[in-house]
Design an enzyme around this catalytic site. Sequence first.
Site, mmCIF file in Angstrom:
data_model
loop_
_atom_site.group_PDB
_atom_site.id
_atom_site.type_symbol
_atom_site.label_atom_id
_atom_site.label_comp_id
_atom_site.label_asym_id
_atom_site.label_seq_id
_atom_site.Cartn_x
_atom_site.Cartn_y
_atom_site.Cartn_z
ATOM 1 N N CYS A 112 0.840 -1.200 0.000
ATOM 2 C CA CYS A 112 0.000 0.000 0.000
ATOM 3 C C CYS A 112 0.876 1.251 0.000
ATOM 4 C CB CYS A 112 -0.927 0.007 1.214
ATOM 5 S SG CYS A 112 -2.072 1.388 1.209
ATOM 6 N N PHE A 113 0.640 2.099 -0.961
ATOM 7 C CA PHE A 113 1.371 3.352 -1.118
ATOM 8 C C PHE A 113 1.056 4.331 0.006
ATOM 9 C CE2 PHE A 113 1.244 7.606 -3.200
ATOM 10 C CZ PHE A 113 2.597 7.742 -3.452
#
Length: 171
Positions: A144-145
């Site tokens: 997840c960024f």
Amino acid sequence: MEVRERKAQTPLKEKLSDHYRKRDFTPKKKDVSKLGIAFFWGMTISLFLESVFYLIPHIYSGWNMVIFILLAIFTLFLTTINWMGMFFGSTGFVDKELSKKHFPQATETPRGWKYCPTCQVDAPPRSFHCTHCNACILKRDHHCFFSDSCIGFYNQRFFILYIVYMNWSHL
């Protein structure tokens, strides 16, 4: 001796231009993740402040305004709690003791499991190696960024609730 004298005689402008010519300006993985976290918090706080101090008071009045402001605060709270669950929670890293725990007498990689040459561990089915975390993750979905963590077996519920509350807050 001549090399030292020549280096000492190079002007500052040439030293600086050499420094910036040799420098690597490509973004690093950790820098991109920090930008993702900063983007998430910047957008979340700005949208919250815009809705509480501008949109809700201009659309609603009286008790309706109070109810929607409380709803916005509650949504921000739930979004933050689930983001923290993704960020600080365990993703389920695969370690060397995992295969020994499930197969104590096995001397080789158990059937259905695979060997990760990077981590040098036996990884169970549905686990994958993450190049960002540099580890094998149980039931890895993605990296997840916005939280700079892998979404895996133990923090997937926080990710799903985080997405639900983020979508609910944009209605």
